[in-house]
Enzyme design. Structure first.
Site, PDB file in Angstrom:
ATOM      1  N   GLN A   1     -56.357 -19.093 -48.272  1.00  0.00           N
ATOM      2  CA  GLN A   1     -55.449 -18.111 -48.877  1.00  0.00           C
ATOM      3  C   GLN A   1     -54.053 -18.199 -48.243  1.00  0.00           C
ATOM      4  O   GLN A   1     -53.048 -18.396 -48.930  1.00  0.00           O
ATOM      5  CB  GLN A   1     -56.009 -16.694 -48.669  1.00  0.00           C
ATOM      6  CG  GLN A   1     -55.006 -15.597 -49.007  1.00  0.00           C
ATOM      7  CD  GLN A   1     -55.488 -14.191 -48.674  1.00  0.00           C
ATOM      8  OE1 GLN A   1     -55.938 -13.479 -49.552  1.00  0.00           O
ATOM      9  NE2 GLN A   1     -55.402 -13.776 -47.420  1.00  0.00           N
ATOM     10  N   ASP A   2     -53.984 -18.072 -46.937  1.00  0.00           N
ATOM     11  CA  ASP A   2     -52.682 -18.021 -46.264  1.00  0.00           C
ATOM     12  C   ASP A   2     -51.980 -19.376 -46.311  1.00  0.00           C
ATOM     13  O   ASP A   2     -50.775 -19.453 -46.553  1.00  0.00           O
ATOM     14  CB  ASP A   2     -52.847 -17.605 -44.792  1.00  0.00           C
ATOM     15  CG  ASP A   2     -53.321 -16.174 -44.660  1.00  0.00           C
ATOM     16  OD1 ASP A   2     -53.573 -15.534 -45.695  1.00  0.00           O
ATOM     17  OD2 ASP A   2     -53.432 -15.686 -43.517  1.00  0.00           O
TER      18      ASP A   2
ATOM     19  N   SER B   1     -64.266 -18.743 -39.195  1.00  0.00           N
ATOM     20  CA  SER B   1     -64.244 -17.277 -39.167  1.00  0.00           C
ATOM     21  C   SER B   1     -65.567 -16.657 -39.589  1.00  0.00           C
ATOM     22  O   SER B   1     -65.637 -15.488 -39.901  1.00  0.00           O
ATOM     23  CB  SER B   1     -63.135 -16.744 -40.067  1.00  0.00           C
ATOM     24  OG  SER B   1     -63.437 -17.037 -41.392  1.00  0.00           O
TER      25      SER B   1
ATOM     26  N   GLU C   1     -58.683  -8.510 -34.953  1.00  0.00           N
ATOM     27  CA  GLU C   1     -59.994  -8.498 -34.278  1.00  0.00           C
ATOM     28  C   GLU C   1     -59.866  -8.722 -32.773  1.00  0.00           C
ATOM     29  O   GLU C   1     -60.795  -8.465 -32.019  1.00  0.00           O
ATOM     30  CB  GLU C   1     -60.919  -9.560 -34.879  1.00  0.00           C
ATOM     31  CG  GLU C   1     -61.401  -9.168 -36.251  1.00  0.00           C
ATOM     32  CD  GLU C   1     -62.873  -9.446 -36.461  1.00  0.00           C
ATOM     33  OE1 GLU C   1     -63.620  -9.630 -35.481  1.00  0.00           O
ATOM     34  OE2 GLU C   1     -63.272  -9.479 -37.624  1.00  0.00           O
TER      35      GLU C   1
ATOM     36  N   TYR D   1     -65.643 -14.157 -32.995  1.00  0.00           N
ATOM     37  CA  TYR D   1     -64.410 -14.590 -33.653  1.00  0.00           C
ATOM     38  C   TYR D   1     -63.198 -13.990 -32.932  1.00  0.00           C
ATOM     39  O   TYR D   1     -62.235 -14.693 -32.614  1.00  0.00           O
ATOM     40  CB  TYR D   1     -64.453 -14.151 -35.121  1.00  0.00           C
ATOM     41  CG  TYR D   1     -63.169 -14.410 -35.862  1.00  0.00           C
ATOM     42  CD1 TYR D   1     -62.807 -15.695 -36.244  1.00  0.00           C
ATOM     43  CD2 TYR D   1     -62.310 -13.356 -36.189  1.00  0.00           C
ATOM     44  CE1 TYR D   1     -61.620 -15.931 -36.921  1.00  0.00           C
ATOM     45  CE2 TYR D   1     -61.129 -13.584 -36.859  1.00  0.00           C
ATOM     46  CZ  TYR D   1     -60.794 -14.872 -37.228  1.00  0.00           C
ATOM     47  OH  TYR D   1     -59.614 -15.094 -37.895  1.00  0.00           O
TER      48      TYR D   1
ATOM     49  N   ILE E   1     -54.501 -25.598 -44.849  1.00  0.00           N
ATOM     50  CA  ILE E   1     -53.541 -25.379 -45.951  1.00  0.00           C
ATOM     51  C   ILE E   1     -54.226 -24.916 -47.229  1.00  0.00           C
ATOM     52  O   ILE E   1     -53.587 -24.307 -48.091  1.00  0.00           O
ATOM     53  CB  ILE E   1     -52.726 -26.679 -46.198  1.00  0.00           C
ATOM     54  CG1 ILE E   1     -51.510 -26.385 -47.084  1.00  0.00           C
ATOM     55  CG2 ILE E   1     -53.591 -27.787 -46.784  1.00  0.00           C
ATOM     56  CD1 ILE E   1     -50.521 -27.528 -47.175  1.00  0.00           C
TER      57      ILE E   1
ATOM     58  N   SER F   1     -55.349 -12.338 -34.732  1.00  0.00           N
ATOM     59  CA  SER F   1     -56.011 -11.423 -35.656  1.00  0.00           C
ATOM     60  C   SER F   1     -56.153 -10.043 -35.024  1.00  0.00           C
ATOM     61  O   SER F   1     -56.253  -9.912 -33.796  1.00  0.00           O
ATOM     62  CB  SER F   1     -57.400 -11.995 -35.952  1.00  0.00           C
ATOM     63  OG  SER F   1     -58.278 -10.983 -36.374  1.00  0.00           O
TER      64      SER F   1
ATOM     65  N   LEU G   1     -53.481 -22.383 -38.867  1.00  0.00           N
ATOM     66  CA  LEU G   1     -54.238 -21.343 -39.568  1.00  0.00           C
ATOM     67  C   LEU G   1     -55.727 -21.674 -39.644  1.00  0.00           C
ATOM     68  O   LEU G   1     -56.538 -20.782 -39.892  1.00  0.00           O
ATOM     69  CB  LEU G   1     -53.702 -21.172 -41.002  1.00  0.00           C
ATOM     70  CG  LEU G   1     -52.182 -21.052 -41.164  1.00  0.00           C
ATOM     71  CD1 LEU G   1     -51.841 -20.780 -42.635  1.00  0.00           C
ATOM     72  CD2 LEU G   1     -51.619 -19.941 -40.300  1.00  0.00           C
TER      73      LEU G   1
ATOM     74  N   HIS H   1     -55.369  -9.048 -44.816  1.00  0.00           N
ATOM     75  CA  HIS H   1     -54.399  -9.217 -45.895  1.00  0.00           C
ATOM     76  C   HIS H   1     -55.093  -9.905 -47.062  1.00  0.00           C
ATOM     77  O   HIS H   1     -55.832 -10.865 -46.882  1.00  0.00           O
ATOM     78  CB  HIS H   1     -53.156  -9.957 -45.432  1.00  0.00           C
ATOM     79  CG  HIS H   1     -53.414 -11.114 -44.538  1.00  0.00           C
ATOM     80  ND1 HIS H   1     -53.839 -10.975 -43.230  1.00  0.00           N
ATOM     81  CD2 HIS H   1     -53.324 -12.446 -44.766  1.00  0.00           C
ATOM     82  CE1 HIS H   1     -53.987 -12.174 -42.696  1.00  0.00           C
ATOM     83  NE2 HIS H   1     -53.696 -13.074 -43.603  1.00  0.00           N
TER      84      HIS H   1
HETATM   85  P1  GDP Z   1     -63.150  -8.126 -42.003  1.00  0.00           P
HETATM   86  O1  GDP Z   1     -62.213  -7.076 -41.527  1.00  0.00           O
HETATM   87  O2  GDP Z   1     -62.693  -9.498 -41.672  1.00  0.00           O
HETATM   88  O3  GDP Z   1     -64.538  -7.868 -41.542  1.00  0.00           O
HETATM   89  O4  GDP Z   1     -63.082  -8.053 -43.600  1.00  0.00           O
HETATM   90  P2  GDP Z   1     -64.178  -7.747 -44.720  1.00  0.00           P
HETATM   91  O5  GDP Z   1     -63.415  -7.702 -46.001  1.00  0.00           O
HETATM   92  O6  GDP Z   1     -65.326  -8.698 -44.658  1.00  0.00           O
HETATM   93  O7  GDP Z   1     -64.744  -6.292 -44.338  1.00  0.00           O
HETATM   94  C1  GDP Z   1     -63.903  -5.185 -44.382  1.00  0.00           C
HETATM   95  C2  GDP Z   1     -64.731  -3.920 -44.196  1.00  0.00           C
HETATM   96  O8  GDP Z   1     -65.551  -3.695 -45.321  1.00  0.00           O
HETATM   97  C3  GDP Z   1     -65.670  -3.953 -43.003  1.00  0.00           C
HETATM   98  O9  GDP Z   1     -65.512  -2.735 -42.312  1.00  0.00           O
HETATM   99  C4  GDP Z   1     -67.061  -4.027 -43.613  1.00  0.00           C
HETATM  100  O10 GDP Z   1     -68.052  -3.366 -42.841  1.00  0.00           O
HETATM  101  C5  GDP Z   1     -66.844  -3.251 -44.886  1.00  0.00           C
HETATM  102  N1  GDP Z   1     -67.836  -3.555 -45.918  1.00  0.00           N
HETATM  103  C6  GDP Z   1     -68.611  -2.660 -46.563  1.00  0.00           C
HETATM  104  N2  GDP Z   1     -69.437  -3.277 -47.434  1.00  0.00           N
HETATM  105  C7  GDP Z   1     -69.178  -4.606 -47.333  1.00  0.00           C
HETATM  106  C8  GDP Z   1     -69.723  -5.737 -47.988  1.00  0.00           C
HETATM  107  O11 GDP Z   1     -70.611  -5.668 -48.833  1.00  0.00           O
HETATM  108  N3  GDP Z   1     -69.184  -6.961 -47.633  1.00  0.00           N
HETATM  109  C9  GDP Z   1     -68.168  -7.079 -46.714  1.00  0.00           C
HETATM  110  N4  GDP Z   1     -67.665  -8.290 -46.423  1.00  0.00           N
HETATM  111  N5  GDP Z   1     -67.662  -6.002 -46.068  1.00  0.00           N
HETATM  112  C10 GDP Z   1     -68.160  -4.788 -46.377  1.00  0.00           C
END
Ligand code: GDP
Length: 328
Positions: free
Chosen positions: A13-14, A87, A130, A152, A10, A128, A83, A182
């Site tokens: 974020q979500d 992760s 993913e 994950y 809880i 997800s 939730l 999101h």
């Molecule tokens: P995810 O979809 O759960 O992996 O969400 P993230 O917000 O961690 O990453 C989203 C995208 O941003 C991925 O494709 C990462 O490769 C890209 N990305 C590029 N630079 C960064 C960085 O410095 N940090 C993170 N977290 N993601 C990055």
């Protein structure tokens, strides 16, 4: 009689947006948090501080089968939103088994307890995008085969299959939400959007001079967290259970997000952003994008706020936080 809901995770974020949504809709809201959250309440319970007096918190572990059975038997919730998940995107050998074990077993204990002690309870499982991993087609919908590439994603896929199995075999009302990324002002600081907006806020306030990122060409389907939690509730409030893709259907690159965030403070990102290969991810060839037409038809749900307005809101919020001396 008020409807009762139990939310695991809880304080995330979500979970926090969902708690607010359910309270506004007349629910009695119960939340499960881990004991570590109480050790650092300012950090870990931050998102639910405004509603702390209106919800009932339970301190325990979704990964403890006896505790979960007792919790469900004593609350007897009408709806459970699962939730909580581990992760951490890591490929460290010692971290991976714990991710799978926590994400799968917690789902299993909840479902088994519902079946044994409270089978009328409706169950939402936080799936997800993913789970699609190296997807065979684009955009992905509910019929796209799962092909996860991260631990994950594998753990989430296993949980979703288990939840569907309890629906089919034991006739439980279980729904899997297949949510794409999101974002919001409550997004964790390690996710790229919040990393960018918090850094831009620090740069605008003179606290930082440079932002290091990984692949700027990586693309995501980014939506707005408060809208996505409404979809969770809609799923559990249909006549029959199903699985739903929740997504915007639009792909944007990290570069576009950076450009937008810096332009909010009238700066050119090229003067501040440095690419550091240490932040590059392996196996990122596929850009996942979701087709939410089934949710649009069945739930009458639509994505509304676009990612650039979300980023603007996040930058404004983070600048305000820094002015109020909140540590980001
Ligand atoms: P995810 O979809 O759960 O992996 O969400 P993230 O917000 O961690 O990453 C989203 C995208 O941003 C991925 O494709 C990462 O490769 C890209 N990305 C590029 N630079 C960064 C960085 O410095 N940090 C993170 N977290 N993601 C990055």
């Amino acid at each position: 009689m008020k409807k009762k809901a139990l939310i695991t995770g809880i304080n995330g974020q979500d979970g926090s947006y969902l708690a607010e949504w359910l309270l506004a809709n007349g629910y009695e809201v119960h939340g499960l948090v881990r004991s570590e959250a109480f050790a650092k309440p300012k950090e870990r319970l931050n998102n639910i501080l405004p509603v702390l007096d209106s919800i009932k918190l339970h301190v325990g572990d979704a990964h403890d089968s006896i505790y979960i059975t007792q919790l469900i038997s004593s609350i007897r919730p009408d709806e459970i939103y699962h939730l909580a998940a581990n992760s951490f995107v890591s490929h460290a050998l010692d971290a991976e088994p714990a991710i799978v074990e926590y994400n799968f077993n917690s789902t299993h204990y909840l479902l088994a307890s519902i079946k044994a002690y409270h089978p009328s309870c409706r169950f939402y499982f936080a799936g997800s995008s993913e789970m699609f991993g190296a997807a065979e087609n684009s955009p992905q919908n509910e019929l796209t085969p799962f092909n996860p590439r991260s631990i994950y994603g594998i753990s989430k896929m296993a949980g979703a299959i288990l939840s569907k199995n309890y629906r089919r075999t034991h006739n439980l009302f279980t729904c899997n939400g297949i949510l794409y990324n999101h974002e919001s002002v409550r997004r964790g600081l390690s996710f790229v959007t919040r990393k960018i907006t918090s850094s831009v806020a620090k740069i605008a306030c003179g606290q930082l001079h440079e932002l290091e990122l990984g692949n700027l060409e990586a693309k995501r389907d980014w939506g707005y967290a408060p809208e996505y939690v409404e979809a969770m509730w809609l799923m559990l409030n249909q006549e029959s259970p199903d699985d739903y893709v929740i997504a915007t259907g639009k792909l944007h690159s990290v570069r576009e997000i950076v450009e937008c965030a810096f332009s909010c403070v009238n700066l050119d990102y090229q003067n501040y952003v440095k690419v550091n290969p240490a932040f590059h991810r392996a196996n990122e060839a596929v850009s996942l994008v979701g087709d939410s037409s089934f949710a649009q038809q069945q739930l009458n749900w639509r994505p509304q706020k676009n990612i650039f307005s979300i980023i603007e809101e996040m930058v404004t919020h983070d600048i305000e936080a820094i002015k109020q001396e909140v540590v980001l």
